[in-house]
Write a protein that holds these residues in place. Sequence first.
Motif, PDB file in Angstrom:
ATOM      1  N   LEU A 103      35.459  24.921  44.454  1.00 47.59           N
ATOM      2  CA  LEU A 103      34.916  23.711  45.221  1.00 47.59           C
ATOM      3  C   LEU A 103      35.136  22.383  44.375  1.00 47.59           C
ATOM      4  O   LEU A 103      34.751  22.504  43.249  1.00 47.59           O
ATOM      5  N   ARG A 104      35.515  21.573  44.872  1.00 49.18           N
ATOM      6  CA  ARG A 104      35.564  20.324  44.166  1.00 49.18           C
ATOM      7  C   ARG A 104      34.726  19.179  44.585  1.00 49.18           C
ATOM      8  O   ARG A 104      34.907  18.822  45.996  1.00 49.18           O
ATOM      9  N   VAL A 105      33.629  18.543  44.059  1.00 47.98           N
ATOM     10  CA  VAL A 105      33.062  17.556  44.613  1.00 47.98           C
ATOM     11  C   VAL A 105      33.298  16.332  43.966  1.00 47.98           C
ATOM     12  O   VAL A 105      33.921  16.269  42.677  1.00 47.98           O
ATOM     13  N   SER A 106      33.217  15.156  44.500  1.00 48.62           N
ATOM     14  CA  SER A 106      33.664  13.643  44.136  1.00 48.62           C
ATOM     15  C   SER A 106      32.271  12.839  44.107  1.00 48.62           C
ATOM     16  O   SER A 106      31.514  13.028  45.069  1.00 48.62           O
ATOM     17  N   CYS A 107      32.737  11.889  43.245  1.00 45.69           N
ATOM     18  CA  CYS A 107      31.516  10.655  43.130  1.00 45.69           C
ATOM     19  C   CYS A 107      32.344   9.514  42.998  1.00 45.69           C
ATOM     20  O   CYS A 107      33.040   9.160  42.205  1.00 45.69           O
ATOM     21  N   ALA A 108      32.245   8.768  44.028  1.00 46.22           N
ATOM     22  CA  ALA A 108      32.937   7.277  44.244  1.00 46.22           C
ATOM     23  C   ALA A 108      31.909   6.381  43.538  1.00 46.22           C
ATOM     24  O   ALA A 108      30.749   6.100  44.154  1.00 46.22           O
ATOM     25  N   VAL A 165      34.619  10.246  39.666  1.00 46.46           N
ATOM     26  CA  VAL A 165      34.464  10.984  39.082  1.00 46.46           C
ATOM     27  C   VAL A 165      34.293  12.547  39.823  1.00 46.46           C
ATOM     28  O   VAL A 165      33.869  12.589  40.941  1.00 46.46           O
ATOM     29  N   TYR A 166      35.119  13.426  39.211  1.00 42.52           N
ATOM     30  CA  TYR A 166      35.321  14.727  39.970  1.00 42.52           C
ATOM     31  C   TYR A 166      34.859  16.015  39.238  1.00 42.52           C
ATOM     32  O   TYR A 166      34.693  15.864  37.903  1.00 42.52           O
ATOM     33  N   LEU A 167      34.093  16.948  39.988  1.00 46.67           N
ATOM     34  CA  LEU A 167      33.817  18.062  39.326  1.00 46.67           C
ATOM     35  C   LEU A 167      34.274  19.140  39.980  1.00 46.67           C
ATOM     36  O   LEU A 167      34.119  19.463  41.383  1.00 46.67           O
ATOM     37  N   GLN A 168      35.326  19.945  39.313  1.00 43.85           N
ATOM     38  CA  GLN A 168      36.074  21.013  39.960  1.00 43.85           C
ATOM     39  C   GLN A 168      35.310  22.248  39.488  1.00 43.85           C
ATOM     40  O   GLN A 168      34.969  22.346  38.248  1.00 43.85           O
ATOM     41  N   MET A 169      34.840  23.189  40.546  1.00 48.06           N
ATOM     42  CA  MET A 169      33.888  24.029  40.097  1.00 48.06           C
ATOM     43  C   MET A 169      34.769  25.498  40.546  1.00 48.06           C
ATOM     44  O   MET A 169      35.264  25.690  41.782  1.00 48.06           O
ATOM     45  N   ASN A 170      34.908  26.376  39.616  1.00 41.16           N
ATOM     46  CA  ASN A 170      35.819  27.542  39.868  1.00 41.16           C
ATOM     47  C   ASN A 170      34.807  28.619  39.749  1.00 41.16           C
ATOM     48  O   ASN A 170      33.742  28.529  39.094  1.00 41.16           O
ATOM     49  N   SER A 171      35.289  29.718  40.311  1.00 41.82           N
ATOM     50  CA  SER A 171      34.573  30.980  39.842  1.00 41.82           C
ATOM     51  C   SER A 171      33.136  31.177  40.225  1.00 41.82           C
ATOM     52  O   SER A 171      32.172  31.102  39.373  1.00 41.82           O
ATOM     53  N   LEU A 172      32.896  30.309  41.439  1.00 43.09           N
ATOM     54  CA  LEU A 172      31.304  29.991  41.490  1.00 43.09           C
ATOM     55  C   LEU A 172      30.429  31.323  41.970  1.00 43.09           C
ATOM     56  O   LEU A 172      31.083  32.228  42.411  1.00 43.09           O
ATOM     57  N   ARG A 173      29.215  31.178  41.486  1.00 49.01           N
ATOM     58  CA  ARG A 173      28.301  32.220  41.743  1.00 49.01           C
ATOM     59  C   ARG A 173      27.174  31.866  42.527  1.00 49.01           C
ATOM     60  O   ARG A 173      26.901  30.535  42.671  1.00 49.01           O
ATOM     61  N   PRO A 174      26.486  32.730  43.249  1.00 53.73           N
ATOM     62  CA  PRO A 174      25.137  32.408  44.099  1.00 53.73           C
ATOM     63  C   PRO A 174      24.399  31.374  43.325  1.00 53.73           C
ATOM     64  O   PRO A 174      23.783  30.474  43.769  1.00 53.73           O
ATOM     65  N   GLU A 175      24.182  31.652  42.017  1.00 51.73           N
ATOM     66  CA  GLU A 175      23.279  30.638  41.214  1.00 51.73           C
ATOM     67  C   GLU A 175      23.748  29.307  40.941  1.00 51.73           C
ATOM     68  O   GLU A 175      22.966  28.721  40.331  1.00 51.73           O
ATOM     69  N   ASP A 176      24.820  29.080  41.463  1.00 48.48           N
ATOM     70  CA  ASP A 176      25.640  27.663  41.241  1.00 48.48           C
ATOM     71  C   ASP A 176      25.019  26.937  42.520  1.00 48.48           C
ATOM     72  O   ASP A 176      25.203  25.832  42.606  1.00 48.48           O
ATOM     73  N   THR A 177      24.384  27.412  43.421  1.00 42.28           N
ATOM     74  CA  THR A 177      23.618  26.844  44.742  1.00 42.28           C
ATOM     75  C   THR A 177      22.740  25.905  44.481  1.00 42.28           C
ATOM     76  O   THR A 177      21.863  26.211  43.601  1.00 42.28           O
TER      77      THR A 177
END
Length: 123
Positions: free
Chosen positions: A18-23, A78-90
């Motif tokens: 998932l990628r989250v963005s911040c404008a 600014v972007y945060l690209q999140m790979n190999s996500l885990r339930p604890e990243d919730t």
Amino acid sequence: QVQLVESGGGLVQAGGSLRVSCAASGRTFSSDAMGWFRQAPGKQREFAAAISKSGYTYFADSVLGRFTISRDNAKNTVYLQMNSLRPEDTAVYYCAAAPGYRPLAVMTSYNDWGQGTQVTVSS
């Protein structure tokens, strides 16, 4: 003062990306370091990643090797690209802006915060 608006959160399965963005708007974006923090239910907000004005990146041990952070000064984003996500990243993911030169893993270094975007990782 800087106004920050996050987007891109959602529901993803474990192992997904998932990628989250911040404008950002307001103060000159390129003069700020930017950070991502997260807060899981019942837990304190914690540092996840940051990028300095010059592009140096910093990561919490818990996300190192799985998350990347980048910035596009032309788009004030600014972007945060999140790979190999885990339930604890919730968590709710917040972006923040820090003017000047400050320790970037510390919440108190940041003057401005967004409202957050929810990221949910299902197992």
